[in-house]
Structures are given as C-alpha cells and as structure tokens.
Write a protein that holds these residues in place. Structure first.
Motif, PDB file in Angstrom:
ATOM      1  N   GLY A   1       0.774  -1.230   0.000  1.00 28.88           N
ATOM      2  CA  GLY A   1       0.000   0.000   0.000  1.00 28.88           C
ATOM      3  C   GLY A   1       0.803   1.277   0.000  1.00 28.88           C
ATOM      4  N   ASN A   2       2.098   1.207  -0.314  1.00 28.25           N
ATOM      5  CA  ASN A   2       2.932   2.401  -0.305  1.00 28.25           C
ATOM      6  C   ASN A   2       2.862   3.140  -1.645  1.00 28.25           C
ATOM      7  OD1 ASN A   2       4.513   1.897   2.352  1.00 28.25           O
ATOM      8  ND2 ASN A   2       4.710  -0.031   1.224  1.00 28.25           N
ATOM      9  N   VAL A   3       3.218   4.410  -1.621  1.00 30.59           N
ATOM     10  CA  VAL A   3       3.384   5.216  -2.828  1.00 30.59           C
ATOM     11  C   VAL A   3       4.852   5.617  -2.884  1.00 30.59           C
ATOM     12  CG1 VAL A   3       2.736   7.336  -4.012  1.00 30.59           C
ATOM     13  CG2 VAL A   3       1.008   6.004  -2.789  1.00 30.59           C
ATOM     14  N   ILE A   4       5.527   5.257  -3.988  1.00 33.24           N
ATOM     15  CA  ILE A   4       6.983   5.274  -3.987  1.00 33.24           C
ATOM     16  C   ILE A   4       7.520   5.943  -5.252  1.00 33.24           C
ATOM     17  CG2 ILE A   4       9.043   3.856  -3.634  1.00 33.24           C
ATOM     18  CD1 ILE A   4       7.249   1.567  -2.731  1.00 33.24           C
ATOM     19  N   GLY A   5       8.478   6.875  -5.076  1.00 30.00           N
ATOM     20  CA  GLY A   5       9.204   7.437  -6.201  1.00 30.00           C
ATOM     21  C   GLY A   5       8.844   8.874  -6.509  1.00 30.00           C
ATOM     22  N   GLN A   6       9.678   9.481  -7.360  1.00 31.35           N
ATOM     23  CA  GLN A   6       9.496  10.861  -7.806  1.00 31.35           C
ATOM     24  C   GLN A   6       9.181  10.866  -9.299  1.00 31.35           C
ATOM     25  OE1 GLN A   6       9.232  13.620  -6.308  1.00 31.35           O
ATOM     26  NE2 GLN A   6      10.074  15.333  -7.463  1.00 31.35           N
ATOM     27  N   PRO A   7       8.039  11.419  -9.698  1.00 30.74           N
ATOM     28  CA  PRO A   7       7.711  11.469 -11.124  1.00 30.74           C
ATOM     29  C   PRO A   7       8.795  12.174 -11.921  1.00 30.74           C
ATOM     30  CG  PRO A   7       5.814  12.087  -9.781  1.00 30.74           C
ATOM     31  CD  PRO A   7       6.984  12.009  -8.857  1.00 30.74           C
ATOM     32  N   GLY A   8       9.168  11.580 -13.052  1.00 26.51           N
ATOM     33  CA  GLY A   8      10.154  12.174 -13.929  1.00 26.51           C
ATOM     34  C   GLY A   8      11.590  11.982 -13.509  1.00 26.51           C
ATOM     35  N   TYR A   9      11.825  11.370 -12.348  1.00 24.10           N
ATOM     36  CA  TYR A   9      13.201  11.173 -11.887  1.00 24.10           C
ATOM     37  C   TYR A   9      13.573   9.689 -11.881  1.00 24.10           C
ATOM     38  CZ  TYR A   9      17.405  11.141  -9.043  1.00 24.10           C
ATOM     39  OH  TYR A   9      18.681  10.930  -8.606  1.00 24.10           O
ATOM     40  N   HIS A  10      12.848   8.880 -11.163  1.00 21.31           N
ATOM     41  CA  HIS A  10      13.173   7.452 -11.124  1.00 21.31           C
ATOM     42  C   HIS A  10      12.786   6.798 -12.449  1.00 21.31           C
ATOM     43  CE1 HIS A  10      12.984   8.396  -6.748  1.00 21.31           C
ATOM     44  NE2 HIS A  10      14.071   7.641  -6.774  1.00 21.31           N
ATOM     45  N   ASN A  11      13.685   5.969 -12.968  1.00 21.32           N
ATOM     46  CA  ASN A  11      13.447   5.342 -14.275  1.00 21.32           C
ATOM     47  C   ASN A  11      13.658   3.831 -14.281  1.00 21.32           C
ATOM     48  OD1 ASN A  11      16.246   5.101 -14.234  1.00 21.32           O
ATOM     49  ND2 ASN A  11      16.569   6.857 -15.587  1.00 21.32           N
ATOM     50  N   LEU A  12      13.941   3.236 -13.118  1.00 20.40           N
ATOM     51  CA  LEU A  12      14.070   1.785 -12.990  1.00 20.40           C
ATOM     52  C   LEU A  12      13.170   1.292 -11.875  1.00 20.40           C
ATOM     53  CD1 LEU A  12      17.928   1.159 -13.188  1.00 20.40           C
ATOM     54  CD2 LEU A  12      16.221   0.402 -14.850  1.00 20.40           C
ATOM     55  N   TYR A  13      12.510   0.176 -12.133  1.00 16.53           N
ATOM     56  CA  TYR A  13      11.663  -0.386 -11.089  1.00 16.53           C
ATOM     57  C   TYR A  13      12.515  -0.952  -9.962  1.00 16.53           C
ATOM     58  CZ  TYR A  13       8.195  -3.336  -8.776  1.00 16.53           C
ATOM     59  OH  TYR A  13       7.386  -3.919  -7.844  1.00 16.53           O
ATOM     60  N   GLU A  14      13.572  -1.721 -10.310  1.00 14.26           N
ATOM     61  CA  GLU A  14      14.385  -2.310  -9.259  1.00 14.26           C
ATOM     62  C   GLU A  14      15.807  -2.573  -9.734  1.00 14.26           C
ATOM     63  OE1 GLU A  14      12.720  -6.052  -8.020  1.00 14.26           O
ATOM     64  OE2 GLU A  14      12.392  -6.741 -10.068  1.00 14.26           O
ATOM     65  N   SER A  15      16.723  -2.513  -8.780  1.00 12.85           N
ATOM     66  CA  SER A  15      18.114  -2.886  -8.951  1.00 12.85           C
ATOM     67  C   SER A  15      18.380  -3.959  -7.907  1.00 12.85           C
ATOM     68  CB  SER A  15      19.009  -1.660  -8.724  1.00 12.85           C
ATOM     69  OG  SER A  15      20.365  -2.027  -8.619  1.00 12.85           O
ATOM     70  N   TYR A  16      18.878  -5.147  -8.322  1.00 13.09           N
ATOM     71  CA  TYR A  16      18.905  -6.243  -7.346  1.00 13.09           C
ATOM     72  C   TYR A  16      20.014  -7.242  -7.639  1.00 13.09           C
ATOM     73  CZ  TYR A  16      16.251  -8.659 -11.029  1.00 13.09           C
ATOM     74  OH  TYR A  16      15.836  -9.208 -12.223  1.00 13.09           O
ATOM     75  N   ALA A  17      20.439  -7.906  -6.575  1.00 15.87           N
ATOM     76  CA  ALA A  17      21.457  -8.949  -6.676  1.00 15.87           C
ATOM     77  C   ALA A  17      20.821 -10.242  -7.141  1.00 15.87           C
ATOM     78  CB  ALA A  17      22.127  -9.155  -5.323  1.00 15.87           C
ATOM     79  N   THR A  18      21.518 -10.952  -8.011  1.00 14.39           N
ATOM     80  CA  THR A  18      21.061 -12.261  -8.472  1.00 14.39           C
ATOM     81  C   THR A  18      21.964 -13.396  -7.984  1.00 14.39           C
ATOM     82  OG1 THR A  18      22.294 -11.921 -10.526  1.00 14.39           O
ATOM     83  CG2 THR A  18      19.954 -11.332 -10.525  1.00 14.39           C
ATOM     84  N   SER A  19      23.123 -13.051  -7.451  1.00 18.26           N
ATOM     85  CA  SER A  19      24.047 -14.044  -6.907  1.00 18.26           C
ATOM     86  C   SER A  19      24.914 -13.344  -5.874  1.00 18.26           C
ATOM     87  CB  SER A  19      24.919 -14.639  -8.014  1.00 18.26           C
ATOM     88  OG  SER A  19      25.868 -13.685  -8.470  1.00 18.26           O
ATOM     89  N   ALA A  20      25.876 -14.063  -5.335  1.00 25.69           N
ATOM     90  CA  ALA A  20      26.773 -13.464  -4.347  1.00 25.69           C
ATOM     91  C   ALA A  20      27.695 -12.421  -4.950  1.00 25.69           C
ATOM     92  CB  ALA A  20      27.600 -14.557  -3.674  1.00 25.69           C
ATOM     93  N   THR A  21      27.834 -12.416  -6.276  1.00 31.28           N
ATOM     94  CA  THR A  21      28.818 -11.546  -6.917  1.00 31.28           C
ATOM     95  C   THR A  21      28.264 -10.634  -7.999  1.00 31.28           C
ATOM     96  OG1 THR A  21      29.375 -13.309  -8.490  1.00 31.28           O
ATOM     97  CG2 THR A  21      30.695 -13.165  -6.466  1.00 31.28           C
ATOM     98  N   SER A  22      26.990 -10.745  -8.335  1.00 28.62           N
ATOM     99  CA  SER A  22      26.479  -9.933  -9.441  1.00 28.62           C
ATOM    100  C   SER A  22      24.985  -9.699  -9.294  1.00 28.62           C
ATOM    101  CB  SER A  22      26.758 -10.624 -10.782  1.00 28.62           C
ATOM    102  OG  SER A  22      26.075 -11.864 -10.851  1.00 28.62           O
ATOM    103  N   GLY A  23      24.460  -8.853 -10.207  1.00 26.41           N
ATOM    104  CA  GLY A  23      23.050  -8.548 -10.161  1.00 26.41           C
ATOM    105  C   GLY A  23      22.593  -7.815 -11.397  1.00 26.41           C
ATOM    106  N   VAL A  24      21.420  -7.221 -11.324  1.00 26.41           N
ATOM    107  CA  VAL A  24      20.764  -6.550 -12.440  1.00 26.41           C
ATOM    108  C   VAL A  24      20.607  -5.071 -12.113  1.00 26.41           C
ATOM    109  CG1 VAL A  24      18.625  -6.406 -13.770  1.00 26.41           C
ATOM    110  CG2 VAL A  24      19.536  -8.642 -13.104  1.00 26.41           C
ATOM    111  N   ASN A  25      20.913  -4.221 -13.093  1.00 19.76           N
ATOM    112  CA  ASN A  25      20.758  -2.768 -12.944  1.00 19.76           C
ATOM    113  C   ASN A  25      21.609  -2.228 -11.795  1.00 19.76           C
ATOM    114  OD1 ASN A  25      18.880  -2.658 -15.064  1.00 19.76           O
ATOM    115  ND2 ASN A  25      17.169  -3.069 -13.664  1.00 19.76           N
ATOM    116  N   GLY A  26      22.838  -2.717 -11.679  1.00 20.15           N
ATOM    117  CA  GLY A  26      23.728  -2.255 -10.632  1.00 20.15           C
ATOM    118  C   GLY A  26      24.446  -0.973 -10.998  1.00 20.15           C
ATOM    119  N   GLY A  27      25.428  -0.604 -10.175  1.00 21.13           N
ATOM    120  CA  GLY A  27      26.184   0.610 -10.412  1.00 21.13           C
ATOM    121  C   GLY A  27      25.350   1.861 -10.228  1.00 21.13           C
ATOM    122  N   ASP A  28      25.735   2.922 -10.912  1.00 22.92           N
ATOM    123  CA  ASP A  28      25.064   4.204 -10.747  1.00 22.92           C
ATOM    124  C   ASP A  28      23.589   4.161 -11.122  1.00 22.92           C
ATOM    125  OD1 ASP A  28      27.412   5.321  -9.879  1.00 22.92           O
ATOM    126  OD2 ASP A  28      27.941   6.207 -11.815  1.00 22.92           O
ATOM    127  N   ALA A  29      23.217   3.217 -11.966  1.00 21.48           N
ATOM    128  CA  ALA A  29      21.810   3.111 -12.363  1.00 21.48           C
ATOM    129  C   ALA A  29      20.897   2.875 -11.167  1.00 21.48           C
ATOM    130  CB  ALA A  29      21.639   1.982 -13.375  1.00 21.48           C
TER     131      ALA A  29
END
Length: 698
Positions: free
Chosen positions: A467-495
């Motif tokens: 039930g939360n409302v999350i983010g800033q319109p026009g600023y956030h452009n990725l739904y999620e950045s997440y780890a997929t293993s102990a050493t890597s993930g998706v949408n990491g770094g500055d993104a």
C-alpha cells in the motif's frame, strides 16, 4: 502504571474467509494483515506505546531559575534536579516557566512518575551547556533509574546476578517462559531483556549476524547486545514481567507481556534473559530543548519503561536528539526536530538501541541528517511522521534507517511521508519489517546519488511492503536494482540511484555493487513481499501475485501462493495499528491518507523556486504552481499540514528552525497508545476481515 492487556473478540462473518482462518490455524482473532501476510511475518502491533498519564499535581519543590544567563547553568540544573527529586507517586509535575534558561546536565530522580513541563515550545527554552553522565551515554537530559547496568556489565553476563538462561517458551507469541541458572530472582512488574546468540553461518532465511561473523558486515565493532564467548546477542526484546514463580534450584516460570516476537528463538543459540534496571513514567512536555553546545545527544531515555516526550521542539542535536536505550513502550509524539550539528551520517533525530514497542507518531523532522536510526529495536510502531530535507553533505541524502546494526525485527512503518526507508550492511542484519501506506519520495533537489526510496541490502530478509506510494515522477526510471548471486546482479552501479527498489547489494562504499567482504544476497529480494504499491516508474499500482507470495525459508513460512493472491480482492485495511480513525486525527482529513484506494489526494509537485517539492497549495510554490502527482494516491498527513500551513515551512525544507507548538497544529495532542481504542495514540485489536478482501469489519 500497570500495563493493560485488552482482548477484543468480534463475531465471524459468514464468508469464505472463515475457512481460511481454520486452514491456517491463526490466533483467536486475526490481525488486520491476516489476508495478505503470513503470521510468521508480522505481530500484533497494537501494544506499542501507552496512554500518557495526565499528571496535574505539582511536586513538593518547584525550581527557581535565572533566565538568559549562561553563568547560571549549573544552578538552574541543580534547581530542576532537586525539584524532580521531590516528586513521588502522587506529586508528579515540575513546571518550567516561560523564559530561556541555560542548564548544565540534568538527571531525573530515580523514583519515576515525573514530568518536566514547560509553558509551550515557543515560550520555554532550555539551552544545554553540558551533559549528564547517563551511565556513560552522556546527554543533556537523562531519564534513568538509580542503579543502571549496561549490556557489557558483569552483573548481566553469565554467572552474574542479573541474568538467566532462557530454557523454554521459545514459540512466537509465548507469554510464559522458563528461566534457569539465574544469578538472582527475575524482577516482578519490571522489564527484562530476552536475547540469543547471533547466527555464525547463513541460515538461508531469517538471519541475524554482525561483525562477530566474518562476511556479515562492512565495518567491525558496534556490537549491539551482550558479547558472550566472542558472539554478540543482537536479537533482543524488552518485555514486562507480570508473574514470577520460583521452580527451585535457580529456575523460574515468568509471565511476560507482550509475547515473544521472533520465529527463530532456539536452544542452539543460547537464549537468555537479563535485567538492566527500571524506571517508569518519566516525561517531558511543552518546551524547546537546544542541544547546539553539547556533542552527544539532547535527551536520553535509559532503562525507561512507558516514558515519553510530547509537544517538544528539539534544536541542533549532536549524535542524536533522543536516544531510546534498554527501554520499552515509550512514546515520542507531536514534536518538531530541527537540525544537526554536522552533516555527516552519524547525526540522528531519534536513535534506538536495545528497545521494544515504542510509538513514534505525528512528528516533524526538518534538516536532520537521518530522522530515525535503528541500532537495535523490535516491535516498534513508526507512524504518521513527516521528514523533509536531509542535511547530508555531498550528492546524496540519508533516509530513515530500519537496519544499521543487527537484530531489528517486527517493526511497523505506517503512514509516514519520508524520503525513503533503508537498511545497510555496516553493522548487522535485520528481518521482518513491514512498510504500510507510506509516501516514500526518494528525491531531494540537488541530490543525485543514493536516491532510491527503498534499500534492503545484503542479509536483510523477509520484509513486507504493501500500500505504499513510492518514487518521484520524472526522476526514477528503474523499477528495481537487485542482486542475483553473491557476486552480481541486475541494474547495478550508478543506475541503482534511480531505481524504486535497491535490493540485496553489499554496497556500503558504492552503489549497486557486491563489496567484499560482504557478498551480495539474492534472498533480500526473493523473500520480499510486495503488494498493492504504487510506483512512479510503472505509473500504476502493482497487484503482482508473484511478488506477493515469496516461498518458505528458514524461520519464515511461505506467504500464501500466487494463485491465492491472483483471486484476492485489491483492497487493504486502513491501518495495521488502528482499528478505526484515531481521535487525534482531524475530523475533516481523509483516512487513510496514503494508498492505492486513495484517489483524490491533495499532495502535488511544485514548479518554480521549490521545483519538485511536495505542497498542498499553489501559494506554497513560490514563483511557481502546483501540479497533480502520484495519481492522487497521497494526501498530506497532519504533521505535513502543520509544517506547510501553520509553521509556513518552505516545501523543500530549507531555512532556519521554525516556531512550533502542537496546540496550534492539532485538534488534540494525543497521549500515546495502549491498544485500548481510546483514540489517544494507540490501536485497538483490529476487527476480523471479511471474505477475501483485506478490509476490516466495523
């Protein structure tokens, strides 16, 4: 004041939901969260806080003070301390008249039932020039018992006189436990602290660790709890004893309230109990405390049960404005926290250490670096607070922290308007937090790094967002950045800085990276429950049955099934703390204020001088206008209305400290909760939801 335990039983509705109750063997009455959270993920939060007593009789001695004179600080402090020391069970009030008074460190009398009361935050000001010792945790004003013991003291370690082993009664919800090998009799009608040793290897589920386990944290030190045989006991719960019966040979049967919070108590982790000291019903009201000249903190609640701060104006704290330490059921409400002495990360509004079941409600945080910091705490309710402008140096801000040290569990964050809620991997791991109907913007003008609204980093598992409302319109452009293993993930770094969710990274020294010695943790995401949240990237409410139904892991059951959520009605209860709109809530203001079922919210985004900031009227947007945003899912909460409309605070939070008085902002200043349904800041046991819709029956 004796804790009131109130049970409310309401008739079951004739509906398919009754079958679900039987199938899942839930408690005598289901909680408001029962249709969308498995019981292993939440607790009954209605016991957080207490009803603040209405003391009216003056203590025998009242202080004579010298105003506007810094050389009178020591004499003023002595006069106030002597007055507090004259209080007793029926004489409770020490009055500080209108004026500005310099004071050296003040320590409350150890008898409890004392309230230090000013003439109003804009009339009475105490300026601290030095600190009281407060058992080694120096603060300008210290509420503390007469014989305190800290968590490293010999009396509370094995073979000490104020400790026992906890040998039975481990099940979540248990209110009767067995303590054995006791160095002394556990105290009756006082608080004790239950704990157990941290995990020294990954459980694959709920996992409590700290720097005593290699690979758990990015920094050494800061052991939050008893250190026994080289292992920290970070998972702690402060409970109140209502019966103590000797079983002979140093063993006792002890009745506690509330019941055990955690699912993971087990004999292999050497659970124990200890008692540090006790004082009850100390309070402070109706004044400004200025901590600008002291380095550590302004107010400490230490070994303090059912203590409070209400209608306070805190200015320029050092490490913190308020520290809550080894305490339970405290209330901090209807207050204003402004500023910090520095802009580094270690500068907090309210800091929790070894504490349980506090209520932090209806407060305003402006220009603090981190409004709320959890070192260690369990069972707290953080609700309907407004924070604005993180005074953090550089290109990033700091959001409130649910997890900074090990052992935080079962905390409810409800109805707040915050920059976000974060956990980190600096000092330890956290589990079982619930974030319900919050506005989490994740944006501050001029900040470009670490601007994710929700961060659950490595080993922070089994959390819930609904039930939360999350983010800033026009600023956030990725739904999620997440780890997929102990050493890597998706949408990491500055993104990751522009993602709604930042999950499972071990990134204390970077953004969206795996940072040895701490591995990244895919379980932070895969154990996360998400349901009915609106985010500005997908620009809609996500009723995603897959996200809502994480599978079973160690010490947490599966959260239903995807097919169950696929047929569940898209409705949510108004609150997980209140059974109905509380009496302190303005009668004309929408309830609940935030969520997917709110469609005509009054919060929009400014253009002009305060571009991107939240406001409720165009006139607040200097040289600009107000545009609708967040699909109307957000109404202002009373604390935000107070800040914008009564205090005339700038929408971006900039500027100096403002005048504040709760009596000018709110129809009722409230008094903290008992779970009695009195509408004084406490919830009642929620009524039973009907059918498959997550609503409450009135």
């Amino acid at each position: 004041m004796v804790l009131n335990v109130i049970t409310i039983v309401k008739p079951l509705m004739k509906h398919r939901f009754f079958i679900l109750l039987a199938a899942f063997s839930w408690s005598a009455y289901p909680q408001a969260w029962s249709t969308f959270l498995n019981p292993s993920r939440a607790i009954d939060w209605t016991g957080a806080g207490f009803t603040i007593p209405s003391y009216t009789v003056n203590c025998a001695t009242q202080p004579t003070l010298t105003a506007n004179n810094s050389t009178a600080a020591a004499a003023n402090a002595t006069a106030i301390q002597n007055a507090l020391g004259s209080c007793d069970a029926t004489h409770n009030v020490v009055n500080i008249p209108a004026g500005t008074y310099y004071v050296a460190g003040i320590t409350y009398g150890s008898q409890g039932k004392q309230v230090l009361r000013g003439a109003g935050p804009n009339s009475t000001t105490l300026i601290a020039t030095s600190e009281a010792g407060c058992a080694g945790l120096s603060h300008g004003i210290c509420m503390i018992d007469g014989n305190p013991a800290f968590d490293g003291g010999s009396a509370i370690l094995p073979s000490g006189t104020q400790q026992c082993s906890w040998t039975a009664g481990y099940t979540k919800g248990s209110t009767t436990i067995t303590l054995s090998g006791c160095g002394g009799a556990p105290p009756l009608n006082k608080t004790i602290i239950l704990d157990q040793a941290n995990d020294m290897s990954d459980t694959g589920g709920v996992f409590i660790c700290d720097a005593t386990m290699t690979g758990c944290t990015t920094e050494a030190g800061d052991y939050d709890g008893r250190l026994i045989a080289g292992v920290t006991h970070s998972l702690q719960q402060v409970v109140y004893t209502t019966a103590v019966t000797s079983l002979g040979s140093g063993s006792y049967s002890v009745t506690i309230t509330p019941g055990v919070y955690s699912n993971s108590i087990r004999s292999s982790q050497s659970p124990g109990a200890w008692w540090p000291g006790f004082v009850q019903n100390d309070g402070i009201e109706n004044m400004t405390l200025d901590g600008s000249s002291i380095p550590d903190g302004t107010l400490s609640m230490f070994d303090c049960y059912q203590c409070w701060a209400r209608n306070m104006r805190f200015l320029n704290g050092g490490r913190n404005h308020i520290l809550v330490m080894q305490s339970a059921q405290n209330v901090i409400r209807d207050s204003y926290f402004y500023g910090a002495q520095g802009s580094a990360s270690q500068s907090y509004g309210i800091e929790f250490e070894i504490s349980s079941a506090a209520l932090v409600e209806n407060n305003i945080f402006q220009h603090t670096t981190i409004p709320i910091m959890f070192g260690q705490g369990t069972g707290h309710v953080i609700d309907y607070n407004f924070s604005i402008y993180s005074n953090y140096a550089g290109s990033s801000f700091q959001a409130p922290y649910y997890g900074h040290s090990g052992g935080n569990q079962m905390v409810l964050w409800e109805g707040n308007n915050f920059l976000g809620v974060w956990t980190d991997d600096v000092h330890g791991s956290t589990a079982n937090g619930t974030f319900f109907r919050n506005m989490l913007q994740g944006w501050q003008n001029g900040k470009t790094d670490y601007t994710f609204p929700v961060a659950l980093r490595a080993f922070h598992r089994v959390n819930n967002l609904a039930g939360n409302v999350i983010g800033q319109p026009g600023y956030h452009n990725l739904y999620e950045s997440y780890a997929t293993s102990a050493t890597s993930g998706v949408n990491g770094g500055d993104a990751a800085s522009k993602s709604i969710y930042e999950l499972g990274w071990s990134d204390y020294s970077g953004i969206g990276v795996c940072n040895p010695p701490v591995a990244c943790d895919p379980l932070s995401r895969s154990t996360l429950m998400r349901w009915g949240n609106y985010d500005t990237v997908t620009a809609g409410v996500k009723w995603d049955s897959t996200e809502a139904s994480p599978g079973a892991v160690t010490y947490a059951s599966a959260n239903f099934t995807s097919s169950y959520f696929g047929s569940l009605a898209h409705t949510l209860p108004a609150s997980l703390y209140y059974a109905s709109k509380p009496s302190w809530w303005p009668t004309t203001k929408a309830w609940p204020p935030v969520g997917p079922d709110v469609s005509s919210g009054n919060i929009g985004i400014c253009s002009g001088t305060y571009v991107g900031a939240q406001a409720t009227a165009s006139g607040q947007c200097t040289s600009g206008s107000l545009s609708s945003a967040w699909a109307g899912h957000v109404n202002s909460i009373p604390a935000q209305d107070c800040y914008l409309s009564v205090m005339s605070g700038p929408p971006d939070g900039s500027g100096n400290a403002l005048n504040f008085d709760a009596s000018s902002c709110y129809q009722s200043s409230g008094s903290g909760g008992t779970g009695s349904g009195s509408g004084s800041g406490g919830g009642t046991a929620p009524a039973i939801p009907t059918g498959l819709a997550t609503t409450t029956v009135r």
